[in-house]
Enzyme design. Structure first.
Site, PDB file in Angstrom:
ATOM      1  N   ASP A 362       0.861  -1.179   0.000  1.00 54.00           N
ATOM      2  CA  ASP A 362       0.000   0.000   0.000  1.00 54.00           C
ATOM      3  C   ASP A 362       0.905   1.240   0.000  1.00 54.00           C
ATOM      4  O   ASP A 362       2.127   1.137   0.104  1.00 54.00           O
ATOM      5  CB  ASP A 362      -0.932  -0.013   1.214  1.00 54.00           C
ATOM      6  CG  ASP A 362      -2.247   0.710   0.944  1.00 54.00           C
ATOM      7  OD1 ASP A 362      -2.248   1.675   0.148  1.00 54.00           O
ATOM      8  OD2 ASP A 362      -3.274   0.326   1.530  1.00 54.00           O
ATOM      9  N   GLU A 567     -10.346   6.625   4.765  1.00 54.11           N
ATOM     10  CA  GLU A 567      -9.372   5.969   5.630  1.00 54.11           C
ATOM     11  C   GLU A 567      -9.442   6.479   7.073  1.00 54.11           C
ATOM     12  O   GLU A 567     -10.521   6.628   7.640  1.00 54.11           O
ATOM     13  CB  GLU A 567      -7.975   6.065   5.006  1.00 54.11           C
ATOM     14  CG  GLU A 567      -7.926   5.385   3.625  1.00 54.11           C
ATOM     15  CD  GLU A 567      -6.537   5.297   3.029  1.00 54.11           C
ATOM     16  OE1 GLU A 567      -5.562   5.115   3.768  1.00 54.11           O
ATOM     17  OE2 GLU A 567      -6.428   5.386   1.786  1.00 54.11           O
TER      18      GLU A 567
END
Length: 682
Positions: A362, A567
Site C-alpha cells: 500500500d 481511511e
C-alpha cells in the site's frame, strides 16, 4: 624499482580497466543468445588484457563468435523471444528476465507517483510502474485526452530503455474512475452489497474498465474485499458486507474489470483480456476489516481459524477469477504487520493458494512496518521484500528505495532469487495483459468516459442499493411511494443538493469534497426532474420550524448524512450524523409527513429520532446518479435492497455482527422493506 612501477601501473591503470571491461562485457552480452554467452564470456575474460590493448581484435572476435553461434537474433531481423507474442508467456518471461541487469530488475519493482515522475527518471531508473494517488491529476478537470497524453509521454520513456519494458499505471478506481472529472461515479461497495446482485457488480466492473482505459490507464486498485466487522472503521463503506459470503459473491467485479477466465483456468494465475480490460487488485490482504475497535491500520486480533473463515474466503474467489495483483494491508495480525508477514504472503498466498500474479504494498506501506513510520527504512525494505512483496508503492522518494534495495541485494541480505521471483511475477502480469503488444493508450476509447450507458447502469445500481428501513408510522398508511403530482413539496437537508456529499470519499479528491465536484445529478435535481410539471418544489437546506409549518407542503424529502471521509479520517467512535442533520430531520418531520434519505457510508445513530420520521431510506453513498433515488421514492421501481450490515441501536453494542451471542440490532443484516414498482426491475 621497475617491479614497483609495474605493480603501480597494474593496480592503478590495468585493474580498473579490467573491471570496467568486465562490467561492459557483461552488460553488452545481455543482448546475445544464451549459447553465445556461455561460449564467449569465458574466452573473452581469459584474453581480456589482449583485448584491452587491441580493440580491433576484440571487435573481430565478438563478430566471429556471434556469427559462429547464431549471434543476436535481432541482428538477423528475428525478435528475441520476449518480443514474440506467439511464444508462451512463461518463455517470454524467462527470456526477458535473463537479459535484465539488477538495476532493471529493481526498477520493475518500483512504483512511483506521477507527481514525482519524469521521462528522464523513468529512463534512468527503469521504473516499472506509476500511479495516481487520490486527487493526483494532470490538471483539475483534465479531459480524457489530457490523461492519455500524460500516460503516453511516460510510456514512451519506458519503451525507449534498452529492453523496452512497458510500465503499468495504477489508480484507485474504487467506485468508477473516481479520480477523473466527468467519470461515472457508482455507489460505493457498501451500497453494492445491499443489491445482492453479483451480475450488476460485474457489469459495473466492465464499465469501469472502459472508463479507466479511456484515460490510458491499465490497472485499477480494486476491488476492496475487506469484511468490515466494525462500522467505526473509516473504510467500512469500501467493504461490501460484514458477511464474507456477500463479499465473496461481489468478487464478480474482477471478471468485470479483467474479463472472464477461460475454461480449465488454473486458480492463482493472473488474467486480463485485452485492450478494453484492466488488471485488477484484490485488497487489502488480509484482515483489514477486523481491526480492534475499527481503528484504521490497527491490529486484527483473531485466531487462525477466524482469519481463515471470515477474512480469507474472498481471496480464494478472487484467485479463481484470475485477479492479477494483491495489495497488502497496512494492518497487523495479532501484532505482526502484514507488510512483514512472510508466512501469510509467501507461505499461504503464494505457496498454499498458488498465487502467481504480483503482490504490491500500500502507499508508503513498508514505511509503516516500523513505529514511527520510516524510523528504519532500510529494515522496512528488507522485511517487506523478504516477506514476499513484489512491487513497492514507494511512492515519492524512489531514489532512496532503489539505492537501499540494490545495496541489500549486493550485500547478500536479500538473495537474487527473491528479486527474480518478484520480477517474474510483474513481467507475467504485463505479458498476460498484452502490454508488450499494446503499450500505448487507445485514443478511440475517449468517449467511454462518463458514457450515458454507464450512467444508466449507475442509476440502476443506485435504485437496487436503496434499503427501506421504515415506511409509515404505526397506524398510518405507508408514505412511499410518493405521488409525483402534489401542490407543493419541500426538499431539505445538507445532502439534498450536494454532489460531493452524495459521492463520498475517493471522489475527485482523496478525501472527497463538497459541492459540484464533478458531473452528476443531485437528489434535488432528480426530484425536480421526476415530479409532475405542476408540482412546486421548494428547497431549503436547513429550514426553521415556522417556515415548514406555514409552507403548505404536501410532504417533505429530507436528505442528511455523513460528510465525505477516507481511511483514518473516517474512523468514528460515535457514528452520529453531523449537525445540523438531526435537528433538520426533527424540525421538518414534526410539521409535515417526511421521508428521510440517509446518505452515509455505514449505519449511523438514528434511534433517537426514528419515531419522528414517517419513512427512512438508507441510500449509502450513491454517486453521481441521483435519479436512482427518485426512481424508487416515486414508485417507478420498487425497493428491493437488503442491509449488507447490521444496523445497531447504540455504539455501545459494537462490534456486533450477525451470529454474535449479544446480537440485538435496530435492524438485522438482510433487513429491507419492499414496495411494488410500476416498471419491471431487471
Amino acid at each position: 624499482m621497475g617491479g614497483e612501477l609495474a605493480g603501480r601501473i597494474r593496480s592503478g591503470v590495468l585493474e580498473p580497466l579490467e573491471e570496467r571491461f568486465t562490467e561492459a562485457l557483461t552488460w553488452s552480452l545481455q543482448c546475445y543468445d544464451a549459447q553465445v554467452r556461455r561460449r564467449l564470456v569465458p574466452l573473452l575474460r581469459r584474453h581480456r588484457m589482449a583485448l584491452l590493448t587491441a580493440p580491433a581484435v576484440a571487435a573481430l572476435l565478438l563478430l566471429f563468435w556471434s556469427a559462429a553461434y547464431g549471434g543476436d537474433a535481432q541482428d538477423q531481423g528475428v525478435p528475441p523471444p520476449y518480443q514474440d507474442a506467439s511464444k508462451d508467456v512463461e518463455v517470454r518471461v524467462r527470456d526477458l528476465l535473463a537479459r535484465m541487469t539488477l538495476a532493471e530488475k529493481v526498477g520493475q519493482m518500483t512504483q512511483i507517483e506521477r507527481i514525482v515522475a519524469s521521462p528522464q527518471a523513468l529512463r534512468d531508473y527503469y521504473i516499472g510502474s506509476l500511479l495516481s494517488g487520490g486527487g493526483s491529476v494532470p490538471r483539475k478537470q483534465a479531459t480524457a485526452a489530457e490523461w492519455v497524453t500524460m500516460v503516453s509521454d511516460f510510456q514512451k520513456a519506458c519503451l525507449s530503455t534498452r529492453l523496452g519494458i512497458p510500465m503499468i499505471y495504477g489508480i484507485d478506481a474504487v467506485h468508477g474512475h473516481n479520480n477523473v472529472y466527468g467519470a461515472t461515479i457508482f455507489p460505493h461497495n457498501v451500497g453494492l452489497g445491499a443489491t445482492r446482485d453479483p451480475n450488476l457488480v460485474k457489469r459495473i466492473g466492465a464499465a469501469t474498465a472502459l472508463e479507466v482505459r479511456a484515460t490510458g490507464i491499465q490497472y485499477a486498485f480494486a476491488p476492496c474485499i475487506a469484511v468490515c466487522r466494525d462500522p467505526r472503521w473509516g473504510r467500512c463503506y469500501e467493504s461490501y458486507s460484514e458477511d464474507h459470503r456477500i463479499v465473496q459473491a461481489m468478487t464478480e467485479l474482477i471478471p468485470g474489470l479483467q474479463g472472464d477466465v477461460p475454461q480449465n483456468f488454473t486458480s492463482g494465475m493472473p488474467f486480463a483480456a485485452g485492450k478494453d480490460k484492466v488488471a485488477a487488485c484484490a485488497k487489502h490482504f488480509v484482515g483489514d476489516g477486523g481491526t480492534q475497535n475499527g481503528i484504521n491500520e490497527n491490529n486484527t486480533i483473531i485466531d487462525q481459524q477466524g482469519l481463515m473463515s471470515i477474512h480469507m474466503p474472498a481471496y480464494l474467489d478472487a484467485l479463481r477469477k484470475g485477479v492479477s495483483t494483491v495489495m497488502i494491508s497496512y494492518s497487523s495480525w495479532n501484532g505482526l504487520k502484514m507488510h512483514a508477514n512472510h508466512d501469510l504472503i509467501t507461505g499461504f498466498l503464494k505457496g498454499r493458494l498458488n498465487f502467481q500474479g504480483f503482490t504490491i504494498s500500500d502507499w508508503e506501506g513498508i514505511d509503516r512496518i516500523t513505529s514511527p513510520p520510516g524510523a528504519n527504512y532500510s529494515y522496512s525494505v528488507q522485511a517487506s521484500i523478504l516477506a514476499g512483496i513484489d512491487m513497492i508503492m514507494v511512492p515519492n522518494n524512489y531514489q532512496n528505495f532503489i539505492t537501499i534495495l540494490t545495496g541489500h541485494v549486493n550485500s547478500g541480505l536479500i538473495p537474487m532469487s527473491r528479486i527474480d521471483d518478484a520480477v517474474t511475477r510483474i513481467l507475467r502480469v504485463k505479458f498476460t495483459m498484452g502490454l508488450f503488444e499494446n503499450p500505448m493508450p487507445d485514443p478511440s476509447l475517449a468517449d467511454q468516459l462518463g458514457k450515458q450507458e454507464h450512467r444508466d447502469l449507475a442509476r440502476e445500481a443506485v435504485r437496487k442499493s436503496l434499503v427501506l428501513l421504515k415506511n409509515g408510522k404505526p397506524g398510518d398508511a405507508p408514505l412511499l411511494p410518493l405521488p409525483k403530482k402534489a401542490a407543493r413539496i419541500l426538499v431539505a437537508g445538507s445532502h439534498a443538493d450536494n454532489l460531493g456529499y452524495q459521492c463520498g470519499g475517493w471522489t475527485i479528491e482523496w478525501q472527497g469534497d463538497t459541492g459540484r465536484t464533478t458531473v452528476g445529478t443531485t437528489v434535488l435535481d432528480a426530484v425536480k426532474a421526476a415530479v409532475d410539471p405542476s408540482t412546486e418544489v421548494v428547497f431549503a437546506e436547513s429550514p426553521d420550524a415556522e417556515f415548514v409549518r406555514s409552507g403548505g407542503f404536501s410532504y417533505a424529502i429530507v436528505a442528511v448524512g455523513e460528510h465525505p471521509y477516507t481511511e483514518t479520517k473516517g474512523d468514528s467512535m460515535n457514528l452520529t450524523i453531523p449537525d445540523p442533520g438531526p435537528s433538520t430531520v426533527q424540525t421538518v418531520c414534526a410539521a409535515v409527513r417526511c421521508v428521510t434519505v440517509l446518505i452515509s457510508g455505514r449505519p449511523v445513530v438514528i434511534q433517537p429520532f426514528l419515531g419522528a420520521m414517517d419513512a427512512v431510506v438508507a441510500a449509502w453513498l450513491p454517486g453521481t446518479e441521483g435519479q436512482g433515488v427518485t426512481d424508487v421514492l416515486f414508485g417507478d421501481y420498487g425497493f428491493t435492497g437488503k442491509l449488507p450490515r447490521t444496523w445497531f441501536r447504540s455504539v455501545d453494542q459494537l462490534p456486533m455482527n450477525y451470529g454474535d451471542a449479544h446480537y440485538d440490532p435496530l435492524f438485522p443484516l438482510g433487513f429491507g422493506l419492499t414496495t411494488q414498482g410500476k416498471m419491471y426491475q431487471n
